[in-house]
Design an enzyme around this catalytic site. Structure first.
Site, PDB file in Angstrom:
ATOM      1  N   SER A 107     -55.906 -39.313   5.221  1.00 54.00           N
ATOM      2  CA  SER A 107     -55.069 -39.994   4.246  1.00 54.00           C
ATOM      3  C   SER A 107     -53.986 -39.050   3.723  1.00 54.00           C
ATOM      4  O   SER A 107     -53.190 -38.529   4.503  1.00 54.00           O
ATOM      5  CB  SER A 107     -55.959 -40.549   3.124  1.00 54.00           C
ATOM      6  OG  SER A 107     -55.239 -41.414   2.281  1.00 54.00           O
ATOM      7  N   HIS A 132     -53.691 -43.616   7.583  1.00 56.02           N
ATOM      8  CA  HIS A 132     -53.796 -45.055   7.317  1.00 56.02           C
ATOM      9  C   HIS A 132     -52.794 -45.429   6.234  1.00 56.02           C
ATOM     10  O   HIS A 132     -52.145 -44.575   5.641  1.00 56.02           O
ATOM     11  CB  HIS A 132     -55.224 -45.466   6.924  1.00 56.02           C
ATOM     12  CG  HIS A 132     -55.722 -44.867   5.643  1.00 56.02           C
ATOM     13  ND1 HIS A 132     -57.002 -45.064   5.173  1.00 56.02           N
ATOM     14  CD2 HIS A 132     -55.133 -44.064   4.707  1.00 56.02           C
ATOM     15  CE1 HIS A 132     -57.167 -44.440   4.037  1.00 56.02           C
ATOM     16  NE2 HIS A 132     -56.042 -43.819   3.722  1.00 56.02           N
TER      17      HIS A 132
END
EC number: 3.4.21.92
Length: 209
Positions: A107, A132
């Site tokens: 992330s 993501h």
């Protein structure tokens, strides 16, 4: 009240004792590594940890604005705005910042990994990298929910643009790649443009990075 897990973990931080002409001096291991221009990001990215990282970056720039900083990352990600405060500081300061993933960079951790100095973004062989799109939740009036949805969409676009800048991939490819949790090996992250090299052994001429 202090979190008991945080207290327990802090109690496990090793101390390093150094001898000098003025006697003994003890440092926690992270403070000692900071003297070598090494910064660690371990655990979630949130306001407190981000403030510590930003402060260390600014301190090292003040010490020597031309000398490289080594930024080691082992993080599952966290709060987007906290991560962006670190990212903006990395881009703002004059020092080149080399990044190295040990363990995981997921992330926001992967974004910070990719944001290192071009040619100086590394991962160790068994590191895992994950990208993501941002996620979030909100409860309240319908109008407020729409406002927050627009904000998350704006953050998604901004994060995509940052990945485009640092990976060299086009926007559509980045958007598709971030649509779901996208886990990568270190080699796959190199092919994706998130890092420049997978390190097997430290170069003898490079004591810190």
């Amino acid at each position: 009240m202090r979190d008991p897990v945080e207290f327990y973990n802090s109690a496990l931080v090793p101390m390093v004792v150094e001898q000098s002409s003025r006697g003994e001096r003890a440092f926690d291991i992270y403070s000692r590594l900071l003297r070598e221009r090494i910064i660690f990001l371990t655990g979630p990215v949130e306001d407190y940890s981000a403030s510590l990282i930003v402060a260390q970056l600014l301190f090292l720039e003040a010490e020597n604005p031309k000398k490289e900083i080594s930024f080691y990352i082992n993080s599952p990600g966290g709060v987007v705005t906290s991560g962006l405060s670190i990212y903006d500081t990395m881009q703002f300061i004059r020092c080149p910042v080399a990044t190295l993933c040990v363990g995981q960079a997921a992330s926001m951790g992967s974004l910070l990994l990719a944001a290192g100095e071009p040619g100086h973004r590394f991962a160790l062989p068994n590191a895992r990298i994950m990208v993501h799109q941002p996620s979030g939740g909100f409860q309240g009036q319908a109008t407020d929910i729409l406002i927050h949805a627009r904000e998350i969409e704006a953050l998604k676009r901004r994060l995509n643009e940052i990945y485009v800048k640092h990976t060299g991939r086009d926007y559509d490819t980045i958007e598709l790649g971030l649509e779901r949790d996208n886990f990568m090996t270190a080699d796959a992250a190199r092919e994706w443009g998130l890092i420049d090299e997978v390190l097997q052994k430290r170069a003898e001429a490079s004591p810190a990075a």
